[in-house]
Design an enzyme around this catalytic site. Structure first.
Site, mmCIF file in Angstrom:
data_model
loop_
_atom_site.group_PDB
_atom_site.id
_atom_site.type_symbol
_atom_site.label_atom_id
_atom_site.label_comp_id
_atom_site.label_asym_id
_atom_site.label_seq_id
_atom_site.Cartn_x
_atom_site.Cartn_y
_atom_site.Cartn_z
ATOM 1 N NE ARG A 61 38.402 -27.255 -36.017
ATOM 2 C CZ ARG A 61 39.175 -26.134 -35.883
ATOM 3 N NH1 ARG A 61 38.451 -25.774 -34.305
ATOM 4 N NH2 ARG A 61 39.396 -25.191 -36.528
ATOM 5 C CD GLU A 98 43.924 -15.277 -44.530
ATOM 6 O OE1 GLU A 98 43.121 -15.412 -43.817
ATOM 7 O OE2 GLU A 98 43.112 -14.131 -45.225
HETATM 8 P P1 AMP Z 1 45.619 -22.637 -43.268
HETATM 9 O O1 AMP Z 1 46.602 -22.788 -42.750
HETATM 10 O O2 AMP Z 1 44.702 -21.393 -42.988
HETATM 11 O O3 AMP Z 1 45.490 -23.652 -43.564
HETATM 12 O O4 AMP Z 1 43.723 -23.266 -41.892
HETATM 13 C C1 AMP Z 1 44.234 -23.979 -41.187
HETATM 14 C C2 AMP Z 1 43.834 -24.590 -39.744
HETATM 15 O O5 AMP Z 1 43.376 -23.236 -39.513
HETATM 16 C C3 AMP Z 1 43.379 -25.813 -39.229
HETATM 17 O O6 AMP Z 1 43.795 -26.651 -38.372
HETATM 18 C C4 AMP Z 1 41.773 -25.565 -39.447
HETATM 19 O O7 AMP Z 1 41.086 -26.171 -38.481
HETATM 20 C C5 AMP Z 1 41.909 -23.684 -39.030
HETATM 21 N N1 AMP Z 1 40.589 -23.063 -39.637
HETATM 22 C C6 AMP Z 1 41.090 -22.068 -41.088
HETATM 23 N N2 AMP Z 1 39.520 -21.571 -41.218
HETATM 24 C C7 AMP Z 1 39.323 -22.228 -40.930
HETATM 25 C C8 AMP Z 1 37.737 -22.298 -41.159
HETATM 26 N N3 AMP Z 1 37.358 -21.647 -41.840
HETATM 27 N N4 AMP Z 1 36.980 -23.032 -40.712
HETATM 28 C C9 AMP Z 1 37.265 -23.790 -40.098
HETATM 29 N N5 AMP Z 1 38.638 -24.342 -39.511
HETATM 30 C C10 AMP Z 1 39.121 -23.361 -40.000
#
Ligand code: AMP
Length: 181
Positions: A61, A98
Site C-alpha cells: 500500500r 510483533e
Molecule cells: P508495523 O511494522 O507494525 O509498523 O506495521 C506496519 C505495516 O503493516 C504497514 O505496511 C501496514 O500496511 C501494515 N499494518 C500494520 N498494522 C495495521 C493495521 N492495524 N491496519 C492496516 N495495516 C496495518
C-alpha cells in the site's frame, strides 16, 4: 461530503487479518478521487519541508501513496519490495514484527550514497516495517530525510522506533502519538 471527511473513508475492520487486530482499511479513501488527491497532496506538502531526492514506498500500500507523493513532488520513486520480487541484484533487510520477522529488498543500485529519501507507507503501527526500511535505505548509504504515513497507531509507539531524528508525518493519528499535528 460528510463532516468526518476524509477520515470517515478509513474503515475499522475488527479481527483482520488475525483476532485482536483492528485493521485500518484505506480502500474507501483510495476509491474517492478527491480524498486520494487530498491525501497525496497533503503528505507531499508536509514532507516537502525537508529537501529530498527520492521517495521510497513500502510494498504494497506504500506504493500507491508513495508514487502519488513522488509524482506530486517531482521526485523519483523507489520500491522497497517483499523478497523475491525484484529482478536484479538486491540488498535486503530482515526486521522484527510483533510476532514474526519479515524482509524487504531494494535493487543494489536503487539508492546511492548521499541521497536523501522520504519513506512512505499507509500505516505506522509498531514501526518495525518503517525501521526496516530506514535500515535498508541506510545500507545503501542514503540518508532518511523524513517519513510519511496516512495513519499512525500512536499507542503502538512506532514513531519512537524510527529513532533517526527526521520528521515523521501522519495525517490521522490514533492514540498516544506525540505527533504535533
Ligand atoms: P508495523 O511494522 O507494525 O509498523 O506495521 C506496519 C505495516 O503493516 C504497514 O505496511 C501496514 O500496511 C501494515 N499494518 C500494520 N498494522 C495495521 C493495521 N492495524 N491496519 C492496516 N495495516 C496495518
Amino acid at each position: 461530503m460528510d463532516s468526518g471527511w476524509p477520515e470517515s473513508l478509513i474503515r475499522d475492520v475488527p479481527d483482520f487479518p488475525a483476532e485482536g487486530i483492528m485493521f485500518k482499511d484505506i480502500t474507501p479513501l483510495l476509491d474517492d478521487g478527491e480524498a486520494l488527491r487530498w491525501a497525496a497532496d497533503t503528505l507531499a506538502d508536509r514532507l516537502s519541508a525537508t529537501p529530498a531526492d527520492r521517495v521510497v514506498g513500502i510494498e504494497a500500500r506504500g506504493f500507491i501513496l508513495g508514487a502519488a507523493v513522488a509524482y506530486r513532488m517531482g521526485l523519483g520513486f523507489v520500491p522497497f519490495r517483499k523478497p523475491g520480487k525484484l529482478p536484479r541484484q538486491t540488498r535486503s533487510v530482515t526486521y522484527q514484527l510483533e510476532y514474526a520477522t519479515a524482509s524487504l529488498e531494494a535493487h543494489t543500485d536503487a539508492l546511492v550514497p548521499g541521497q536523501r529519501v522520504l519513506i512512505v507507507d499507509d500505516v505506522l503501527a509498531t514501526g518495525g516495517t518503517a525501521a526496516g526500511a530506514v535500515e535498508l535505505a541506510r545500507s545503501s548509504g542514503a540518508a532518511v530525510a523524513g517519513a510519511g504515513f496516512l495513519v499512525e497507531l500512536g499507542f503502538l509507539g512506532g514513531r519512537a522506533r524510527l529513532d533517526n531524528g527526521c520528521p515523521v508525518i501522519s495525517l490521522f493519528s490514533y492514540g498516544g502519538s506525540d505527533d504535533p499535528n
